[in-house]
Design a protein around this motif. Structure first.
Motif, short mmCIF file in Angstrom:
data_model
loop_
_atom_site.label_atom_id
_atom_site.label_comp_id
_atom_site.label_asym_id
_atom_site.label_seq_id
_atom_site.Cartn_x
_atom_site.Cartn_y
_atom_site.Cartn_z
N ARG A 1 0.84 -1.20 0.00
CA ARG A 1 0.00 0.00 0.00
C ARG A 1 0.87 1.26 0.00
N ILE A 2 0.46 2.24 -0.78
CA ILE A 2 1.15 3.53 -0.85
C ILE A 2 0.12 4.61 -0.53
N VAL A 3 0.40 5.40 0.50
CA VAL A 3 -0.49 6.51 0.85
C VAL A 3 0.30 7.80 0.77
N THR A 4 -0.32 8.83 0.22
CA THR A 4 0.40 10.09 0.00
C THR A 4 -0.46 11.28 0.41
N GLU A 5 0.24 12.36 0.78
CA GLU A 5 -0.41 13.65 1.01
C GLU A 5 0.43 14.72 0.34
N TYR A 6 -0.14 15.38 -0.64
CA TYR A 6 0.55 16.43 -1.39
C TYR A 6 0.41 17.76 -0.65
N ILE A 7 1.55 18.38 -0.36
CA ILE A 7 1.56 19.68 0.33
C ILE A 7 2.39 20.64 -0.53
N PRO A 8 1.76 21.42 -1.38
CA PRO A 8 2.48 22.19 -2.39
C PRO A 8 3.30 23.37 -1.86
N TYR A 9 3.01 23.83 -0.65
CA TYR A 9 3.65 25.06 -0.15
C TYR A 9 4.92 24.79 0.64
N VAL A 10 5.42 23.56 0.66
CA VAL A 10 6.68 23.26 1.37
C VAL A 10 7.75 22.87 0.35
N LYS A 11 8.99 22.83 0.81
CA LYS A 11 10.11 22.45 -0.06
C LYS A 11 10.70 21.09 0.31
N SER A 12 10.05 20.39 1.22
CA SER A 12 10.58 19.09 1.66
C SER A 12 9.59 17.98 1.34
N VAL A 13 10.09 16.76 1.43
CA VAL A 13 9.24 15.58 1.31
C VAL A 13 9.75 14.54 2.30
N SER A 14 8.83 13.88 2.97
CA SER A 14 9.18 12.81 3.92
C SER A 14 8.61 11.50 3.43
N ILE A 15 9.42 10.46 3.51
CA ILE A 15 9.03 9.14 3.04
C ILE A 15 9.26 8.13 4.16
N GLY A 16 8.27 7.30 4.42
CA GLY A 16 8.40 6.27 5.44
C GLY A 16 8.03 4.91 4.90
N ILE A 17 8.80 3.90 5.26
CA ILE A 17 8.42 2.52 4.98
C ILE A 17 7.99 1.91 6.31
N TRP A 18 6.72 1.58 6.42
CA TRP A 18 6.11 1.09 7.65
C TRP A 18 5.86 -0.41 7.54
N VAL A 19 6.38 -1.16 8.49
CA VAL A 19 6.21 -2.62 8.49
C VAL A 19 5.52 -3.03 9.79
N GLU A 20 4.48 -3.84 9.68
CA GLU A 20 3.80 -4.29 10.89
C GLU A 20 4.60 -5.43 11.52
N ALA A 21 5.70 -5.05 12.13
CA ALA A 21 6.58 -5.99 12.82
C ALA A 21 7.20 -5.25 14.00
N GLY A 22 6.68 -5.51 15.18
CA GLY A 22 7.21 -4.91 16.40
C GLY A 22 7.34 -5.96 17.47
N SER A 23 7.61 -5.53 18.67
CA SER A 23 7.84 -6.50 19.75
C SER A 23 6.62 -7.36 20.03
N ARG A 24 5.43 -6.90 19.60
CA ARG A 24 4.23 -7.70 19.83
C ARG A 24 4.20 -8.96 18.97
N LYS A 25 4.96 -8.99 17.89
CA LYS A 25 5.00 -10.19 17.02
C LYS A 25 6.08 -11.18 17.46
N GLU A 26 6.71 -10.90 18.59
CA GLU A 26 7.83 -11.72 19.03
C GLU A 26 7.39 -12.72 20.10
N ASN A 27 8.33 -13.58 20.51
CA ASN A 27 8.11 -14.47 21.64
C ASN A 27 9.25 -14.28 22.64
N LYS A 28 9.24 -15.00 23.73
CA LYS A 28 10.26 -14.81 24.76
C LYS A 28 11.66 -15.11 24.24
N GLN A 29 11.75 -16.08 23.33
CA GLN A 29 13.07 -16.49 22.83
C GLN A 29 13.69 -15.46 21.89
N ASN A 30 12.86 -14.83 21.06
CA ASN A 30 13.43 -13.88 20.09
C ASN A 30 13.08 -12.43 20.40
#
Length: 423
Positions: free
Chosen positions: A12-41
Motif C-alpha cells: 500500500r502507498i499513501v500520500t499527502e501532497y503539500i504544495p507550499y513546502v520544499k521538503s518531502v518525507s518518506i516512510g516505509i512502515w512494516v507491521e513488525a514490532g515486539s508484539r510479534k515476538e516471543n520470549k526467545q526472540n
C-alpha cells in the motif's frame, strides 16, 4: 490531498501532497514490532531495524548515512510495540535519492555476521542506558505488570539473554516472514509530483514478491490487576498507575483524549495543578493513553520523593473519585477540545509528522483519517461520551501499579497501595 494506491503484490502507498513546502518525507512502515515476538526472540524487530543500516550489496553503513547527509537530509528508524518504520526527509528535488536508499536497505541488506556481533554490543549498551533511566524503566515494568505473559508486555529492545540467543538465521527468518508487501505501507508527505513518484516506487517495489505472513492476528491480552516494583539506588521514586484504555479506531478514544487533557495531560490539568503546583509534592506528573489494535492502557506517571509516595497516590485517587462523582463541566470539555485540536494541528506542521500520521493510520487501521475528520470527531464528543469513558477507564478492578526506586518496608507500602487502588 490524500491518495492511496495498492500494488498487485499488496503493497500500500499513501500520500499527502503539500504544495507550499520544499521538503518531502518518506516512510516505509512494516507491521513488525515486539508484539510479534516471543520470549526467545524478544528484541528481534529492533535488532533488524539496526541491521538495515549496517550495509547493503551497494552501500556500506557509512555510504548509507552519507547518501542522505550529503543532500542535507535526515534518515532514521524506530521500532514500537506493533510496527517498525524507516524514514527519510529530504528537499523535494532529492526524493529519488531517498527512495533509492530506503529500498536498497530493505532489499539488499547483508546481515553480515561480524556486523551482527558488533551490533549486539551496541544494543546491550542501549539496554544499559535504558536501565539507567528510571522513567523509561518504570513504563516497561508497567507493561509487564498489566499484560503479564502477553507479547505486549515484552520490552522493545529485548533483554541481554534474549539477544544472545538470536542468530543470523533467526534474523533473516523473521525478516522474510514479516517484511512482505501485504504487511507494509509506504507513506509520502510533502511537495512531490504524484505520477512520477508512483512510477518511481513501482520501479523499486513492484517486483517484491508477495508472501503470506506467519501471524495473522494477535492474541488479545487480559488486563491484569497487580503491583510490581524494582529497587534502584536513586534519589527519586518513579511510579506508573495503569488501567485499561481504548483500542485504536474506536470513537471513544477521542473522549478519552479530552478527559486526559483535563485530568493529567497538560500543565493546566487537575493533577499537575493540584499535586505539583498547589502542594509541591512532585517534580513531574502526567497521564496519557496508549492505544493498540485490540486494547489500550491509560497511564499516570509521577517522579517524587519516596516519602510522599503513598500520599500522592491517595491524592490521585481523590481526583479520580471527584471526576467519577461530579464528571466534568461543559466549559472544561470545550476548553479541552480546543486545546486538543490546537495541539494536533500544530503537530502536523512538518512533513515528517504528516507522513507518520498517514502511514501509521493506514498500517494499523487500514485507512487514512484526515485531520478534518479527526477535528470533527473531537467536536462531536459530548458529556455522555466522556461519562461513559470515565466509568470504563477508572475501574478499580483493573488498576495496576509499578514503581522503581529506593524504598524500605515494601510489604507495608504494598498493603497501603492495595487499600487505595484495589478497593
Amino acid at each position: 490531498m490524500y491518495n492511496k494506491i495498492t500494488l498487485d503484490n499488496g503493497l500500500r502507498i499513501v500520500t499527502e501532497y503539500i504544495p507550499y513546502v520544499k521538503s518531502v518525507s518518506i516512510g516505509i512502515w512494516v507491521e513488525a514490532g515486539s508484539r510479534k515476538e516471543n520470549k526467545q526472540n524478544n528484541g528481534v524487530s529492533h535488532f533488524i531495524e539496526h541491521m538495515l543500516f549496517k550495509g547493503t550489496k551497494n552501500r556500506s553503513a557509512k555510504e548509507i548515512a552519507e547518501s542522505i547527509d550529503n543532500i542535507g537530509g535526515q534518515i532514521n528508524a524506530f521500532t514500537s510495540k506493533e510496527c517498525t518504520c524507516y524514514y527519510a526527509k529530504v528537499l523535494d528535488n532529492h526524493i529519488d535519492i531517498a527512495i533509492d536508499v530506503l529500498s536498497d536497505m530493505l532489499f539488499n541488506s547483508l546481515f553480515d555476521s561480524e556486523e551482527i556481533i558488533k551490533e549486539k554490543s551496541v544494543i546491550y549498551e542501549e539496554i544499559k542506558m535504558y536501565e539507567d533511566s528510571p522513567e523509561d524503566l518504570v513504563h516497561d515494568l508497567l507493561s509487564q505488570t498489566i499484560f503479564n505473559e502477553n507479547s505486549l508486555s515484552f520490552p522493545i529492545l529485548g533483554s541481554k539473554e534474549s539477544l544472545e540467543n538470536i542468530t543470523r538465521e533467526e534474523l533473516i527468518s523473521y525478516f522474510e516472514s514479516f517484511y512482505i508487501p501485504s504487511n507494509t505501507v509506504i507513506s509520502i508527505a510533502g511537495n512531490f509530483d504524484f505520477n512520477s513518484t508512483i512510477e518511481m516506487i513501482k520501479r523499486y517495489f513492484a517486483e517484491w514478491k508477495p508472501k503470506r505472513s506467519l501471524i495473522e492476528k494477535y492474541d488479545k491480552p487480559i488486563i491484569y490487576h497487580n503491583i510490581s516494583k524494582k529497587k534502584k539506588d536513586i534519589e527519586q521514586l518513579h511510579f506508573c498507575i495503569g488501567t485499561e484504555g481504548i483500542p485504536q479506531g474506536q470513537d471513544d478514544l477521542y473522549a478519552l483524549l479530552i478527559l486526559n487533557n483535563i485530568f493529567g495531560g497538560s500543565m493546566s490539568s487537575r493533577l499537575f495543578q493540584d499535586i505539583r503546583e498547589d502542594k509541591g509534592l512532585v517534580y513531574s506528573i502526567y497521564s496519557y493513553p496508549s492505544s493498540y489494535k485490540d486494547t489500550g492502557i491509560f497511564t499516570i506517571y509521577a517522579a517524587l520523593n519516596p516519602d510522599y509516595f503513598v500520599e500522592v497516590i491517595d491524592i490521585i485517587m481523590e481526583n479520580i473519585n471527584i471526576i467519577k462523582k461530579d464528571y466534568l463541566s461543559e466549559e472544561e470539555i470545550y476548553k479541552s477540545k480546543e486545546q486538543l485540536k490546537g495541539n494536533y494541528i500544530l503537530g502536523l506542521e512538518s512533513t515528517s509528522s504528516r507522513m507518520t500520521s498517514i502511514g501509521k493510520s493506514e498500517l494499523l487501521l487500514g485507512k487514512v483519517i484526515s485531520s478534518q475528520e479527526i477535528a470533527s470527531k473531537i467536536d462531536k464528543v459530548e458529556l455522555k461520551d466522556i461519562t461513559r469513558v470515565v466509568n470504563r477507564i477508572f475501574d478499580s478492578s483493573k488498576y495496576n501499579i509499578a514503581y522503581v526506586g529506593k524504598f524500605d518496608n515494601e510489604e507495608e507500602i504494598d498493603i497501603k497501595l492495595k487499600r487505595l487502588l484495589f478497593k
